[in-house]
Enzyme design. Structure first.
Site, PDB file in Angstrom:
ATOM      1  N   LYS A 187      16.292   7.984   0.177  1.00  0.00           N
ATOM      2  CA  LYS A 187      16.637   7.570   1.719  1.00  0.00           C
ATOM      3  C   LYS A 187      15.434   6.558   2.232  1.00  0.00           C
ATOM      4  O   LYS A 187      15.587   5.821   2.878  1.00  0.00           O
ATOM      5  CB  LYS A 187      16.797   8.610   2.555  1.00  0.00           C
ATOM      6  N   GLY A 188      14.245   6.779   1.653  1.00  0.00           N
ATOM      7  CA  GLY A 188      13.225   6.060   2.176  1.00  0.00           C
ATOM      8  C   GLY A 188      12.286   7.043   3.073  1.00  0.00           C
ATOM      9  O   GLY A 188      12.817   7.667   3.985  1.00  0.00           O
TER      10      GLY A 188
ATOM     11  N   ASN B  17       8.111   9.964  -5.617  1.00  0.00           N
ATOM     12  CA  ASN B  17       6.936  10.352  -5.703  1.00  0.00           C
ATOM     13  C   ASN B  17       6.324  11.010  -4.467  1.00  0.00           C
ATOM     14  O   ASN B  17       5.738  10.382  -3.442  1.00  0.00           O
ATOM     15  CB  ASN B  17       5.978   9.307  -5.890  1.00  0.00           C
ATOM     16  N   PRO B  18       6.168  12.440  -4.418  1.00  0.00           N
ATOM     17  CA  PRO B  18       6.012  13.169  -3.408  1.00  0.00           C
ATOM     18  C   PRO B  18       4.397  12.842  -2.715  1.00  0.00           C
ATOM     19  O   PRO B  18       4.206  12.961  -1.640  1.00  0.00           O
ATOM     20  CB  PRO B  18       5.868  14.780  -3.896  1.00  0.00           C
ATOM     21  N   LYS B  19       3.566  12.343  -3.599  1.00  0.00           N
ATOM     22  CA  LYS B  19       2.233  12.360  -3.299  1.00  0.00           C
ATOM     23  C   LYS B  19       1.990  10.885  -2.479  1.00  0.00           C
ATOM     24  O   LYS B  19       1.479  11.029  -1.415  1.00  0.00           O
ATOM     25  CB  LYS B  19       1.187  11.973  -4.264  1.00  0.00           C
ATOM     26  N   THR B  20       2.709   9.762  -2.980  1.00  0.00           N
ATOM     27  CA  THR B  20       2.726   8.524  -2.282  1.00  0.00           C
ATOM     28  C   THR B  20       3.419   8.595  -1.106  1.00  0.00           C
ATOM     29  O   THR B  20       3.135   8.092   0.125  1.00  0.00           O
ATOM     30  CB  THR B  20       3.142   7.470  -2.988  1.00  0.00           C
TER      31      THR B  20
ATOM     32  N   GLY C  17       0.789  -1.143  -0.141  1.00  0.00           N
ATOM     33  CA  GLY C  17      -0.032  -0.127  -0.003  1.00  0.00           C
ATOM     34  C   GLY C  17       0.922   1.396  -0.048  1.00  0.00           C
ATOM     35  O   GLY C  17       0.177   2.446   0.124  1.00  0.00           O
ATOM     36  N   THR C  18       2.048   1.197  -0.228  1.00  0.00           N
ATOM     37  CA  THR C  18       3.089   2.251   0.060  1.00  0.00           C
ATOM     38  C   THR C  18       3.492   2.990  -1.479  1.00  0.00           C
ATOM     39  O   THR C  18       4.086   3.674  -1.630  1.00  0.00           O
ATOM     40  CB  THR C  18       4.367   2.103   0.622  1.00  0.00           C
TER      41      THR C  18
ATOM     42  N   GLU D 197       9.227   4.798   7.418  1.00  0.00           N
ATOM     43  CA  GLU D 197       9.011   4.930   8.946  1.00  0.00           C
ATOM     44  C   GLU D 197       9.369   6.218   9.792  1.00  0.00           C
ATOM     45  O   GLU D 197       8.859   6.637  10.861  1.00  0.00           O
ATOM     46  CB  GLU D 197       9.909   3.815   9.638  1.00  0.00           C
TER      47      GLU D 197
END
Length: 413
Positions: free
Chosen positions: A376-377, A306-309, A144-145, A380
């Site tokens: 970088k991810g 993707n700034p939205k997701t 879902g990410t 979390e």
């Protein structure tokens, strides 16, 4: 790793507790550890009579003190600056219980977030067939990410194709090997593999185009050509171009598979995502009820594909952080050794009615060391620091320091 601290003494004690071992439901571990650190920083600020943001800037760390390494990139100062501006932190009065709206006490608190920017070994395959469609695959997952979307974007950009001509396949163990989806490392790991698989495929297209002795691409190097709109062309002579389908029509379908591991250059640096979270709470003076009315979360995470997701992930982490701070608690019957609230009818998670305005945004951060993507991810970092910011805001509103989560009415009153 967050603050300058030239004189350090660390100690810990193991204490047997009649509770369950926390696992990934409240991931990552920094969520719990940062709560203690960032509340302690807030207490120190008040003990020293210093604005909590000013204290953090004064003790800002340019290096990771745990490893004595410089950061590959660190735009935490910009997180503080831009977050404070959007939140209006400069209008905050220092004294607890000094801001109110009728019978509601207003509190403003902040905290810093940090989480490792990791990369795991991963593989990907890219194949372009006679129909001109690019199929990229890796045995990763999408929980879902937005993995489908982001990998499609990366592949489309690498091959110069519109996204509707790219298909990303995942979720099958027969595909190229990939790590589990966790640790905020899917884009940095699988995304790097996807990008490099496409780069290897570009080389194969160039090799195929050079098979003809009269080809305008003869002798050209990969850096001398570009892929745009489904075509390959020479940068120096753009009129010399060819559709990728034409190359495939002659040579047959072309594919490339690569495996990617973290680069050795990373070993010389500390790599991490950072955030600054600003929270406003409203506390009913008579009832002790707490509502988080707004949150500003500024995140530095390298390149955000993707700034939205990614923004949705940060907002979701903020909601979980509010749940940690105010709502969620596992109750154990110590006599019978069983949980008393082991379903959602009794375990309170935040819902829409509990959530106010969330402003999650990313500051610009360029990182050429962390990986080829510069990403970088964000999975979390969104939750880290939120609980502390809520607790610090509650202290500012009420003058009462609560160190035991969740902060419920009985603890405040």
């Amino acid at each position: 790793m967050l603050y300058q601290c030239p004189n350090v003494k660390l100690d810990y004690q193991l204490v047997p507790l009649d509770v369950y071992t926390p696992l990934d439901m409240r991931a990552p571990g920094a969520t719990i550890g940062v709560f203690a650190l960032e509340c302690a920083m807030d207490e120190l600020a008040y003990a020293a009579g210093v604005d909590p943001l000013a204290l953090r800037l004064t003790n800002y760390a340019e290096r990771n003190g745990n490893e004595d390494k410089p950061y590959s990139s660190k735009e935490l100062r910009q997180c503080y600056e831009q977050g404070a501006e959007r939140f209006g932190w400069s209008r905050r009065s220092m004294e607890p219980r000094s801001m109110r709206d009728g019978h509601q006490l207003i509190g403003w608190g902040l905290a810093t977030g940090v989480w490792e920017a990791m990369q795991m070994p991963a593989s990907a395959k890219a194949c372009l067939g006679p129909d001109g469609r690019l199929v990229v695959s890796s045995a990763t997952a999408d929980i879902g990410t937005g993995t489908y979307t982001v990998m499609t974007q990366i592949a489309a950009a690498a091959m110069g194709l519109p996204m509707d001509r790219v298909e990303f396949r995942l979720g099958d163990s027969s595909l190229s090997q990939a790590p589990l989806e966790g640790g905020s490392f899917t884009v940095s790991s699988v995304g790097s593999a996807v990008q490099q698989a496409c780069e290897a495929l570009r080389q194969k297209f160039l090799d195929a185009a050079q098979q003809s002795p009269v080809s305008p691409f003869t002798g050209a190097k990969l850096e001398e050509v570009e892929f745009m709109d489904g075509r390959m062309r020479l940068k120096a002579n753009p009129e010399h171009d060819v559709a990728l389908e034409q190359i495939v029509a002659v040579s047959g379908a072309l594919e490339a598979e690569v495996s990617v591991e973290p680069g050795e250059k990373r070993n010389e640096y500390a790599t991490a995502t950072h955030s600054a979270i600003f929270v406003e709470v409203r506390v009913d003076e008579a009832l002790g009820t707490v509502r988080v009315s707004r949150v500003v979360s500024a995140v530095a995470a390298g390149r955000v594909v993707n700034p939205k997701t990614a923004g949705n992930q940060i907002a979701g982490g903020v909601v979980w952080g509010i749940g940690q701070a105010l709502h969620e608690e596992t109750m154990i019957d110590h006599k019978l050794g069983r949980y008393m609230n082991h379903n959602l009818s009794e375990y309170h998670v935040p819902v829409n009615a509990d959530i106010g305005e969330i402003d999650a945004f990313f500051v610009e951060e360029n990182d050429e060391i962390v990986n080829a993507l510069g990403s970088k991810g964000v999975g979390e970092i969104g939750i880290v620091g939120v609980g502390a910011a809520v607790a610090n805001a509650i202290f500012h509103a009420t003058g009462k320091r609560v160190r035991d989560l969740p902060i419920t009415m009985d603890k405040l009153l």
